[in-house]
Scaffold this active site. Structure first.
Site, PDB file in Angstrom:
ATOM      1  N   GLU A  90       0.809  -1.220   0.000  1.00  0.00           N
ATOM      2  CA  GLU A  90       0.000   0.000   0.000  1.00  0.00           C
ATOM      3  C   GLU A  90       0.844   1.272   0.000  1.00  0.00           C
ATOM      4  O   GLU A  90       1.957   1.273   0.504  1.00  0.00           O
ATOM      5  CB  GLU A  90      -0.840   0.054   1.277  1.00  0.00           C
ATOM      6  N   CYS A 116       2.779   8.544   1.837  1.00  0.00           N
ATOM      7  CA  CYS A 116       3.219   7.530   2.802  1.00  0.00           C
ATOM      8  C   CYS A 116       3.547   6.258   2.016  1.00  0.00           C
ATOM      9  O   CYS A 116       2.700   5.740   1.288  1.00  0.00           O
ATOM     10  CB  CYS A 116       2.074   7.290   3.784  1.00  0.00           C
ATOM     11  N   CYS A 123       6.021  -7.597   7.494  1.00  0.00           N
ATOM     12  CA  CYS A 123       6.980  -7.038   8.448  1.00  0.00           C
ATOM     13  C   CYS A 123       7.404  -8.112   9.430  1.00  0.00           C
ATOM     14  O   CYS A 123       6.602  -8.946   9.826  1.00  0.00           O
ATOM     15  CB  CYS A 123       6.326  -5.863   9.190  1.00  0.00           C
ATOM     16  N   CYS A 127       4.427  -6.336  15.659  1.00  0.00           N
ATOM     17  CA  CYS A 127       3.748  -5.566  16.707  1.00  0.00           C
ATOM     18  C   CYS A 127       2.332  -6.112  16.931  1.00  0.00           C
ATOM     19  O   CYS A 127       1.617  -6.416  15.972  1.00  0.00           O
ATOM     20  CB  CYS A 127       3.689  -4.090  16.337  1.00  0.00           C
ATOM     21  N   CYS A 130      -0.670  -4.276  15.145  1.00  0.00           N
ATOM     22  CA  CYS A 130      -0.554  -3.883  13.737  1.00  0.00           C
ATOM     23  C   CYS A 130      -1.024  -4.986  12.794  1.00  0.00           C
ATOM     24  O   CYS A 130      -0.608  -6.135  12.899  1.00  0.00           O
ATOM     25  CB  CYS A 130       0.893  -3.526  13.435  1.00  0.00           C
ATOM     26  N   SER A 205      10.121   6.421   9.624  1.00  0.00           N
ATOM     27  CA  SER A 205       9.483   6.016  10.879  1.00  0.00           C
ATOM     28  C   SER A 205       9.967   4.627  11.254  1.00  0.00           C
ATOM     29  O   SER A 205       9.959   3.707  10.440  1.00  0.00           O
ATOM     30  CB  SER A 205       7.963   5.994  10.672  1.00  0.00           C
ATOM     31  N   CYS A 347      -1.947   1.181   8.456  1.00  0.00           N
ATOM     32  CA  CYS A 347      -1.229   0.394   7.455  1.00  0.00           C
ATOM     33  C   CYS A 347      -1.696  -1.061   7.448  1.00  0.00           C
ATOM     34  O   CYS A 347      -2.007  -1.630   8.460  1.00  0.00           O
ATOM     35  CB  CYS A 347       0.276   0.480   7.687  1.00  0.00           C
TER      36      CYS A 347
HETATM   37  N1  SAH Z   1       7.398   0.049  10.874  1.00  0.00           N
HETATM   38  C1  SAH Z   1       7.466   1.435  11.055  1.00  0.00           C
HETATM   39  C2  SAH Z   1       6.712   2.239  10.017  1.00  0.00           C
HETATM   40  C3  SAH Z   1       5.442   1.643   9.535  1.00  0.00           C
HETATM   41  S1  SAH Z   1       4.148   1.438  10.748  1.00  0.00           S
HETATM   42  C4  SAH Z   1       6.995   1.820  12.434  1.00  0.00           C
HETATM   43  O1  SAH Z   1       6.445   0.969  13.144  1.00  0.00           O
HETATM   44  O2  SAH Z   1       7.218   2.959  12.813  1.00  0.00           O
HETATM   45  C5  SAH Z   1       3.367   2.970  10.493  1.00  0.00           C
HETATM   46  C6  SAH Z   1       2.558   3.509  11.666  1.00  0.00           C
HETATM   47  O3  SAH Z   1       1.282   2.863  11.680  1.00  0.00           O
HETATM   48  C7  SAH Z   1       3.198   3.294  13.029  1.00  0.00           C
HETATM   49  O4  SAH Z   1       3.337   4.511  13.724  1.00  0.00           O
HETATM   50  C8  SAH Z   1       2.206   2.386  13.690  1.00  0.00           C
HETATM   51  O5  SAH Z   1       2.178   2.640  15.036  1.00  0.00           O
HETATM   52  C9  SAH Z   1       0.898   2.737  13.022  1.00  0.00           C
HETATM   53  N2  SAH Z   1      -0.125   1.697  13.198  1.00  0.00           N
HETATM   54  C10 SAH Z   1       0.000   0.371  13.031  1.00  0.00           C
HETATM   55  N3  SAH Z   1      -1.157  -0.261  13.343  1.00  0.00           N
HETATM   56  C11 SAH Z   1      -2.025   0.718  13.710  1.00  0.00           C
HETATM   57  C12 SAH Z   1      -3.388   0.704  14.143  1.00  0.00           C
HETATM   58  N4  SAH Z   1      -4.090  -0.419  14.243  1.00  0.00           N
HETATM   59  N5  SAH Z   1      -3.963   1.896  14.444  1.00  0.00           N
HETATM   60  C13 SAH Z   1      -3.261   3.057  14.324  1.00  0.00           C
HETATM   61  N6  SAH Z   1      -1.992   3.121  13.919  1.00  0.00           N
HETATM   62  C14 SAH Z   1      -1.366   1.969  13.628  1.00  0.00           C
HETATM   63 FE1  SF4 Z   2       6.070  -3.565  11.456  1.00  0.00          FE
HETATM   64 FE2  SF4 Z   2       5.610  -0.955  12.010  1.00  0.00          FE
HETATM   65 FE3  SF4 Z   2       3.557  -2.752  11.893  1.00  0.00          FE
HETATM   66 FE4  SF4 Z   2       5.302  -2.851  13.893  1.00  0.00          FE
HETATM   67  S1  SF4 Z   2       3.892  -1.147  13.435  1.00  0.00           S
HETATM   68  S2  SF4 Z   2       4.564  -4.630  12.707  1.00  0.00           S
HETATM   69  S3  SF4 Z   2       7.194  -2.286  12.886  1.00  0.00           S
HETATM   70  S4  SF4 Z   2       4.875  -2.124  10.218  1.00  0.00           S
END
Ligand code: SAH
Ligand code: SF4
Length: 361
Positions: A90, A116, A123, A127, A130, A205, A347
């Protein structure tokens, strides 16, 4: 399986000049790629036919195609791309500021946009909150695949090459886990004969690979960093981001202090606010203390739930109380407005939606 070719977006101008002789042709090709947004070799009118045929045997121009597009009422457009191997990623087009007009209705400043981009298919960081993490890791994106996201979005939105744009590496994937390709993409974006997007318009980021923050700093690319902090104590941070065990909060803060930062700028800390997890004022207090030695700015993000997610979105009141506490104690703080909330903003969510729909059809 289709024949996968390297993209022309994968080359710095210097590399392309070594590949294409005489080397002024490389500059012309760069113009076609980054100023005309050419999609094919055929479009490159002033390039000799035999050179184009030679190049077309080994290389492709655009390594991806748009397979889905969702537009939000606030001007956010989310794109799903299919890569040559059929994998999808994306990218998001974000309207940051509207067109500005004077009293006579004359345009005085054009709207401002940020793109973005994704850096990996999936990944490895995993997390807990995520959606990208749920599908595991598939592969790194090439530099060309990172660059092509920006070119495709500018092209699709008829955004001229010389109009300013900001890039945030906040899509799918952990950029610092794909450091070589990331660094190359940053260099290609900076090329004067290309898109000419300076380092200070690019923000990486990261979930906090502290050794890689140092490595990026040493490259001296002039980019900004944003740290996805999300928690103020290691126990909760490890629950949310398992690799916090190896790269704990202190190691990240130390790495940030070593990072070459433009003295006029602040380091952005992203703090994903999750109901009953980290939305209390005790956490806000710890956050102020933790960031006290750093010229920081905190970006508070509402957790965006998705079907099957373990966490909940915080209340509007708690979010604002949290922000007020930070501001009152001298910590600059913004709440990320819910851009594109009606189009599955966080994302990984558009990709997931497409896969679900494909299963159902
Ligand atoms: N991997 C890197 C960049 C991509 S993630 C990182 O983690 O910083 C991009 C952003 O999306 C991060 O700040 C993450 O916290 C946020 N994100 C992921 N899942 C999310 C969710 N369910 N709701 C809101 N933000 C989210
Ligand atoms: Fe990967 Fe960023 Fe998602 Fe964490 S928040 S799983 S580092 S994309």
């Amino acid at each position: 399986m289709t024949n996968i070719k390297q993209s022309l977006y994968d080359f710095t101008l210097k590399e392309l000049s070594e590949l294409v002789k005489p080397s002024f042709r490389a500059k012309q090709i760069y113009g076609w790629l980054y100023h005309q947004y050419a999609q094919s070799f055929e479009e490159m009118k002033n390039i000799p036919k035999n050179l184009k045929e030679e190049l077309a045997e080994k290389y492709i121009v655009n390594p991806m195609k748009i397979v889905r597009k969702e537009e939000s009422s606030d001007g956010t457009i989310k794109y799903l791309f299919e890569l040559q191997d059929g994998k999808t990623v994306e990218a998001v087009w974000l309207k940051m500021k509207e067109d500005q007009f004077d009293e006579d209705g004359k345009l005085i400043q054009e709207a401002k946009y940020t793109i973005c981009v994704s850096t990996q298919v999936g990944c490895k960081v995993g997390c807990a909150f995520c959606l990208t993490a749920k599908g595991g890791f598939t592969r790194d994106l090439t530099a060309g695949e990172i660059v092509a996201q920006v070119v495709n979005l500018k092209r699709d939105n008829e955004h001229k090459h010389n109009r300013k744009i900001n890039i945030v590496y906040m899509g799918m994937g952990e950029p610092l886990d794909n450091l070589d390709n990331l660094a190359k993409a940053i260099e290609i974006f900076k090329e004067d004969d290309g898109l000419s997007i300076s380092g200070k318009r690019q923000t990486v980021s990261t979930s906090g690979l502290s050794n890689k923050i140092d490595a990026l700093g040493k490259m001296d690319l002039g980019v900004h960093i944003a740290i996805s902090l999300h928690a103020v104590d290691d126990a909760l941070r490890t629950e949310l981001i398992p690799m916090n065990k190896a790269h704990n909060i202190n190691s990240i803060i130390d790495a940030v202090k070593r990072f070459p930062i433009d003295t006029r700028k602040r380091v952005m800390f992203e703090y994903l606010v999750i109901k009953n997890k980290n939305d209390d004022l005790g956490s806000a207090k710890k956050l102020v203390k933790l960031l006290s030695g750093i010229k920081a700015k905190v970006n508070l993000i509402y957790f965006n739930p998705y079907p099957g997610s373990d966490y909940e979105r915080p209340s509007y009141e708690d979010m604002h109380k949290f922000q007020e506490y930070l501001i009152k104690h001298g910590l600059l703080s913004t709440i990320r407005d819910s851009k594109g909330i009606d189009i599955s903003a966080a994302c990984g969510q558009l990709k997931e939606k497409t896969q679900e729909e494909m299963k159902q059809s």
